[in-house]
Design a protein around this motif. Sequence first.
Motif, PDB file in Angstrom:
ATOM      1  N   ARG A 164      25.906 -85.609 -70.576  1.00 32.17           N
ATOM      2  CA  ARG A 164      26.154 -85.645 -69.137  1.00 32.17           C
ATOM      3  C   ARG A 164      25.396 -86.893 -68.849  1.00 32.17           C
ATOM      4  N   ALA A 172      21.066 -90.260 -68.862  1.00 30.18           N
ATOM      5  CA  ALA A 172      22.076 -89.797 -69.763  1.00 30.18           C
ATOM      6  C   ALA A 172      21.438 -88.983 -70.624  1.00 30.18           C
ATOM      7  N   LYS A 179      29.282 -96.750 -65.434  1.00 27.26           N
ATOM      8  CA  LYS A 179      29.870 -96.119 -66.739  1.00 27.26           C
ATOM      9  C   LYS A 179      28.778 -96.220 -67.771  1.00 27.26           C
ATOM     10  N   SER A 214      28.170 -95.953 -71.570  1.00 24.86           N
ATOM     11  CA  SER A 214      29.031 -95.567 -72.962  1.00 24.86           C
ATOM     12  C   SER A 214      28.075 -95.986 -74.041  1.00 24.86           C
ATOM     13  N   ASP A 263      34.484 -89.072 -76.265  1.00 23.26           N
ATOM     14  CA  ASP A 263      33.375 -88.576 -75.612  1.00 23.26           C
ATOM     15  C   ASP A 263      32.140 -89.756 -75.594  1.00 23.26           C
ATOM     16  N   SER A 287      31.830 -92.140 -73.427  1.00 25.90           N
ATOM     17  CA  SER A 287      31.794 -92.572 -71.989  1.00 25.90           C
ATOM     18  C   SER A 287      31.372 -91.659 -71.192  1.00 25.90           C
ATOM     19  N   TYR A 288      31.012 -91.792 -70.099  1.00 24.03           N
ATOM     20  CA  TYR A 288      30.839 -91.088 -68.992  1.00 24.03           C
ATOM     21  C   TYR A 288      30.439 -91.684 -67.850  1.00 24.03           C
ATOM     22  N   TYR A 289      31.173 -91.179 -66.703  1.00 19.85           N
ATOM     23  CA  TYR A 289      31.108 -91.952 -65.297  1.00 19.85           C
ATOM     24  C   TYR A 289      30.513 -91.262 -64.369  1.00 19.85           C
ATOM     25  N   TYR A 296      32.240 -84.876 -60.361  1.00 25.59           N
ATOM     26  CA  TYR A 296      33.335 -85.412 -60.914  1.00 25.59           C
ATOM     27  C   TYR A 296      34.514 -84.686 -60.887  1.00 25.59           C
ATOM     28  N   PRO A 300      39.486 -90.068 -68.421  1.00 27.78           N
ATOM     29  CA  PRO A 300      38.153 -90.255 -67.977  1.00 27.78           C
ATOM     30  C   PRO A 300      38.046 -91.645 -67.303  1.00 27.78           C
ATOM     31  N   ASN A 354      35.648 -87.254 -65.344  1.00 23.61           N
ATOM     32  CA  ASN A 354      35.004 -87.004 -66.750  1.00 23.61           C
ATOM     33  C   ASN A 354      35.483 -86.071 -67.493  1.00 23.61           C
ATOM     34  N   PHE A 356      34.118 -83.554 -70.858  1.00 26.47           N
ATOM     35  CA  PHE A 356      33.035 -83.510 -71.955  1.00 26.47           C
ATOM     36  C   PHE A 356      33.151 -81.742 -72.318  1.00 26.47           C
TER      37      PHE A 356
END
Lengths: 634, 293
Positions: free
Chosen positions: A236, A253, A310, A312, A326, A328-330, A510, A548, A565, A567
Amino acid sequence: MNLLPLLTEIGFLYPYMLWLTPVALGALVYAYLRRGRAKRIVVSSTFILQNLKRSGFGKSRFSPPLRFFFELLILTLLLLCAAGLFRLSANNRVALLIDNSISMDQRAETLSLLDLVKVDVKNYLESLPSNSLITIFTSAPALKIVDEPALRIGGALRAIEKITVQYAHDNLEQSMEALSNQSYNSVVVFTDRPGKESDKDSQNNLEESLQKVSLHSNVSIRTQTPNLRDNFAIARIALNTVGLENDSYTLTATVNSYSRTSQKLKVLLQGATLNNPILEKVEEKSIELRAGDTTQLSFDRIPQSMHGFKVSLESLDRKFDVLAADNSYYITTESKREPILLVSQFTPEALGLDKLKNFAFTRLEPTKLSSLTTIPDTVIFHRVVPEAPPSSNTLYVFPPSENRLIPLASKPVEKTAVTLWSPTHPVLQYLNVPSLNLTQVYPLALPAGAEPLINIPEGIAAYSQEHQSKRNVVLGFEVFPFEGKENRALSILILNILKWLKNSALEAGYFLASSAAPHSGSWDEASYISTEEKIVRLPSGEFYLPMPGIIKITSSSKNSLAAVNFFDGDESNLLNPRPVGLSAVTLSADSAQERRNLVAPLIFTLLVFLLLDMLFMNLRGRLSSIKLRTSNEI
Amino acid sequence: MLPASFTPQFLRQLELFKLHARRSFLGTREGGHLSVKRGHGIVFSDYRKYEYGDNPRHIDWGLYARSDRLYVKRFQEEQDLRVNIIIDASSSMFIPADEHKWRVARDLALTISYVALMSQDSVFLSVPGLYESSICHGGRSIHTLGSDLLKLSSQGLSDFEAHALRMAKKIRFPGLAIVISDFLMPIPSIEKIFGTLRARNLDLTALQVLGPGDILPLENEPHAIAVDSESGQEIELLMNTDTQVQYTHLLNKHTEKLVNYFNSARIAYSLVLAHKATPEHLLSGLSSTGLIQ
């Protein structure tokens, strides 16, 4: 010709209709007895004929013509149709359930686990008998049939090419339960999850229902690349406005390790603006994560000119991070503005709350409080107290002296000092409490279960409560207007209170990948800025978000950015996948055979016979008339 | 008016015949039959003592010579014979229409009537339920009888027995009684009719008229529902060869019983087949009974 197998394959949907057979047959025979060739002839006397009949002579015997048998055949077809004749088909019905969740995207080199599973599926299909009817299901994000419901082997081989990985949970248990009691000879599940030990034991017991359900775990992948199950994932990220300046963000993060070894990771932060929606590098960090550990990274002083981010990660040794999906997260700043209801005679702007960009304040005048039908999650009662406590997180600011809900301990005091405060409460975090300049305070009566926050010589100036997951903060003094750095202490207090009530940092909301964006029917346009992937508009009007990323939304000529996203810790934990139980699937007793209703071909045959009958009768009539004409002419 | 078959040649032929009764009956007028009445005639009957006023011509002088007593001869008078003809006109006599059973019966009656009338006999003709003539005398009466019979058609009469019995009870004068019918009825019914007629002191003759439909019914319809023309009773039959043979056997059996009864009752009987009823056949049938000579 051995008819016994054929007889055992025949059945009737409505066998009780066959009771009509003797009735129908009797009616047909009676009709022929009556119809026959018996002509009424007047004779002079039946005196002798009576004696003849009494002596047993002259009795009419049923001697049916050929037409009788033809009509009997038609009657038989009608009865068989009415009884719902069916034939149990010898088709081998097979259901293939393919796990296409995100974990199946794990790759050794270029091929994903799903690609290898497809090879496995093809080999399995080619091993099936030619009379097999195959139904291919995918499990993620929900159970769905691929291509047609019943495919021959060739069609199935082509259909599996259409299967792609979905950013979703495998949904295997629910899918297998949905397949229960359906008419399949066997159900084969292709997944990366192992079977339960108890199921392996019961397979040795050769229970019929379990025999028909087999689990194909792709063992070949593991044997090829023993380290293939290592994975790292960003679980997250959260975006906070920093301090009082409110002019920068801090992004945190959370990175999880699903690896057996410590690995060095590179974490990259990229950002984009609304006007220039192109992701550009903001900062990069290197970390070392121990096996199975979780860590939090912070990226500080991120300019607020950026709206979308982003994060990553990349393992320096790629083979220890087999699942890239998994990594990357935005997040965006506008993805979610927390709604808060302000019950006050003052507007949010008058109270300075419009400066708090991460909240969406809606105001309700105190006189209209009784008209409120739905209580939002967070409510601020400013200088007003309701009759009954609402079921929401609530901040009471400077309640009036005459109220029944929040009693005051004593009369209001002027210019008092803080004597005691809670050192650990999150509301007072980062706050220099003594610097609070309390000009007018209503000392509060501390109710049972409440925790005092700020004490003054005259009593409690502030307290908090937590009850049934709802949080309350009561301030006996005025904290508004929010002035930011102009009044740092109060501003920090306000921010801390709102944060504590919302139980989170600004974890911007998100959309979920592999699903339709809710309420997106009002959007004019939506597109990814982080990828070339297209967003499809569904017939319902909503936009389907396949993966995502950051999307740019145009609605009513206004642009905004939103994050998408996915996860799931279970999907990312390739080291210890959850075993899947086969006992959820039980096949019905009649699943072995498919009923092929023969009514339609029977009706067709019947219609052909009736047509022939009509033609025959017509032809016979014409021949008779020709014969009659000919004899008359003679 | 007579039917077309009564040609002048046939009539001249009939004039040669005379009805014959097996016994003497009292007549009403002078005729050609020996009567039971004693009087003036040709045929010697017996003697009686002379009484004052007797015609001396009738004295038997030879007997006087032998006995020295006067006796007169008595003679049987010749008187007319009352002929009662009863024709069955029930529906069975008209079915099938093309077999002309009624026509044959009618012609038989007229033949007998003509012979009788030309022999100075009196004729009473009745069709029970339909027609009764007056007592006819003289040859010219045949035309009246012919016209009356020609006018008759089937009225759908049934129960000939009842009508015949009523008619029989009306007969007062002894003589001949000829019943013309198909006699397709139970023997007891026939016995009843003739018994009643016998009680009227009548010399009885039975003339049976049968058509092909009576001899072999439903010949062209092997599977038929036979409907009785009088009672309407229906019988469904399959007329195969066996059934036809059995029918013939039953018909013969009935006829045999009929003949046995007539024989035992001393009733003259003759069978006339309607499909062979030429005038010669009629005459031969009548002759076979001894009715005409």
